[in-house]
Write an enzyme that holds these catalytic residues in place. Structure first.
Site, short mmCIF file in Angstrom:
data_model
loop_
_atom_site.label_atom_id
_atom_site.label_comp_id
_atom_site.label_asym_id
_atom_site.label_seq_id
_atom_site.Cartn_x
_atom_site.Cartn_y
_atom_site.Cartn_z
N SER A 138 0.49 -1.06 -0.23
CA SER A 138 -0.05 0.08 -0.04
C SER A 138 0.95 0.97 -0.17
O SER A 138 2.26 1.09 0.48
CB SER A 138 -0.54 -0.24 1.53
N TYR A 151 -1.13 0.63 10.67
CA TYR A 151 -1.69 0.13 9.07
C TYR A 151 -0.24 0.93 8.61
O TYR A 151 0.54 -0.70 8.38
CB TYR A 151 -2.51 1.13 8.29
#
Length: 253
Positions: A138, A151
């Site tokens: 990501s 995250y």
């Protein structure tokens, strides 16, 4: 079907929804044998019936499930490509209010799951002679942002694992690819992260043409279908409306 896609076989994790499911469809359209892996058996069964993929229910962070998956794939003829897509985010709290359970879940799925699957299948990929590992990370693993620390930490770790793996396996002719998407509007990602449908919808509110799961899957398909000597080391993919993690254009209704 392209010539290079003949007789290709892949394990795709996270296959019950979103980018994983779309990747199964994309590779099956190229004629690949695809082992679709996820925890939800009923969704895998539907995908199997529709696409001809082989659904194998498994939790990629559980050692017993990983061993069973490896045994089933080996008995069926093996693979040359491992596509690690399973992962996700939970929570958007600042570090001062961090929830330990959320952080542990994100590390377990994004990092340990990727490691365990890769460790299990590496001997097979080396033996093949032209093995490929593709990790879906990501842009959260490239640049930190407020409320994203958990995250960020998990995806930064997965990004680092991917880079180390590329260095370690080049001599074995195993290519290692990283695809790092920005804002992707999928069925479950924001909902699972925030736990509320209204809050999840606000993530995409006013954003013109966010990426879709199919957009990312098409990039994954291209990367693994390229001739083996072509290694797309790192691919960052964002919608035009997202010039950077901190710059997202939202239009007023």
């Amino acid at each position: 079907m392209t010539e290079v896609s003949k007789n290709k076989a892949a394990v795709v994790t996270g296959a019950s929804t979103g980018i994983g499911e779309a990747t199964v469809r994309a590779l099956r359209a190229e004629g690949w044998t695809v082992y679709a892996v996820a925890r939800r058996q009923e969704r895998l069964a539907a995908l199997e019936a529709e696409t001809g993929a082989v659904g194998i229910p498994a939790d990629i962070a559980e050692d017993g499930d990983v061993a069973r998956l490896l045994a089933e794939v080996t008995a069926a003829g093996g693979i040359d490509t491992l596509v690690n897509i399973a992962g996700g985010a939970r929570g958007a709290d600042p570090v001062g209010q961090a929830q330990t359970d959320d952080w542990e879940w994100m590390y377990r799925v994004n990092v340990l799951g990727t490691m365990k699957l890769t460790r299990a299948f590496l001997p097979m990929l080396r033996e093949n002679g032209e093995g490929t590992v593709l990790n879906l990370t990501s842009t959260a693993g490239l640049v930190a942002y407020e409320g994203g620390a958990g995250y960020n930490a998990a995806k930064f770790a997965q990004h680092a694992v991917t880079g180390a793996l590329r260095l370690e396996e080049a001599e074995n002719n195993v290519r290692v690819i990283e695809v790092a998407p920005g804002l992707v509007q999928t069925e479950e990602f924001a909902l699972n992260r925030l736990g509320d449908a209204q809050a999840a919808q606000k993530v995409y509110q006013g954003v013109e043409n966010p990426l879709t799961a199919a957009d990312v899957a098409d990039v994954v398909r291209y990367a693994v279908c390229a001739p083996h000597h072509v290694n797309l080391d790192q691919i960052v993919i964002r919608p035009v409306a997202q010039a950077a993690n901190h710059k997202l254009i939202r239009k007023q209704a």
